[in-house]
Design a protein around this motif. Structure first.
Motif, PDB file in Angstrom:
ATOM      1  N   TYR A   1       0.859  -1.184   0.000  1.00 20.18           N
ATOM      2  CA  TYR A   1       0.000   0.000   0.000  1.00 20.18           C
ATOM      3  C   TYR A   1       0.892   1.230   0.000  1.00 20.18           C
TER       4      TYR A   1
ATOM      5  N   THR B   1      -2.005   9.790  -7.749  1.00 15.64           N
ATOM      6  CA  THR B   1      -1.925   8.398  -7.302  1.00 15.64           C
ATOM      7  C   THR B   1      -1.898   7.423  -8.476  1.00 15.64           C
TER       8      THR B   1
ATOM      9  N   GLU C   1      -6.064   3.753   1.111  1.00 10.42           N
ATOM     10  CA  GLU C   1      -7.293   4.547   1.242  1.00 10.42           C
ATOM     11  C   GLU C   1      -7.563   4.990   2.675  1.00 10.42           C
TER      12      GLU C   1
ATOM     13  N   ASP D   1      -7.992   8.840   3.305  1.00 11.17           N
ATOM     14  CA  ASP D   1      -9.280   9.371   2.829  1.00 11.17           C
ATOM     15  C   ASP D   1     -10.407   8.985   3.772  1.00 11.17           C
ATOM     16  N   GLU D   2     -10.385   7.750   4.244  1.00  6.05           N
ATOM     17  CA  GLU D   2     -11.423   7.278   5.156  1.00  6.05           C
ATOM     18  C   GLU D   2     -11.362   8.030   6.486  1.00  6.05           C
TER      19      GLU D   2
END
Length: 137
Positions: free
Chosen positions: A64, A73, A109, A112-113
């Motif tokens: 990741y 990205t 992610e 963002d979460e």
């Protein structure tokens, strides 16, 4: 009698998977920080490697990554995919494993979460519900 493999209760896998994943993460972060990958799409980016998840047989590493600021990205992932063979070889030299793991790249992610949850917690409806009750009755 065949061995029974039970599902690990550890969130990231077994202790061995976590240890090898962390070793691969350090090796890749070192490779990227020293600029060993000569790709014009990676040159202007600082890339964070927050996590590496290993398969139970340690033959697949899901890496990741997140470019600093979260911009470009798709470009960064494409550049890492283009240089996958070189990166796998470098990781194999730095990490002492019987087999060099196949690698695949994913965008992390979690940032963002976390931002989405933070915004949700700052909404007036949630703030109203979180306010201390007053005993004026």
């Amino acid at each position: 009698m065949p061995r029974q493999h039970k599902k690990s209760s550890t969130p990231g896998g077994s202790q061995r998977q976590l240890r090898v994943g962390e070793t691969v993460r350090h090796a890749l972060a070192d490779i990227l920080s020293h600029g060993d990958v000569h790709d014009p799409d990676l040159e202007g980016h600082i890339i964070t490697v927050p996590e590496v998840r290993m398969s139970p047989d340690l033959k697949l590493a899901t890496i990741y990554v997140m470019p600093l600021g979260g911009r470009d990205t798709d470009v960064v992932i494409a550049a890492l995919e283009r240089n996958k063979k070189f990166l796998r070889g470098e990781i194999a030299h730095r990490v002492n494993l019987k087999f060099a793991p196949d690698i695949r790249f994913r965008v992390d992610e979690r940032f963002d979460e976390a931002e989405r949850i933070e915004k949700l917690l700052r909404t007036p409806a949630v703030q109203r519900d979180l306010a201390p009750e007053s005993d004026d009755e």
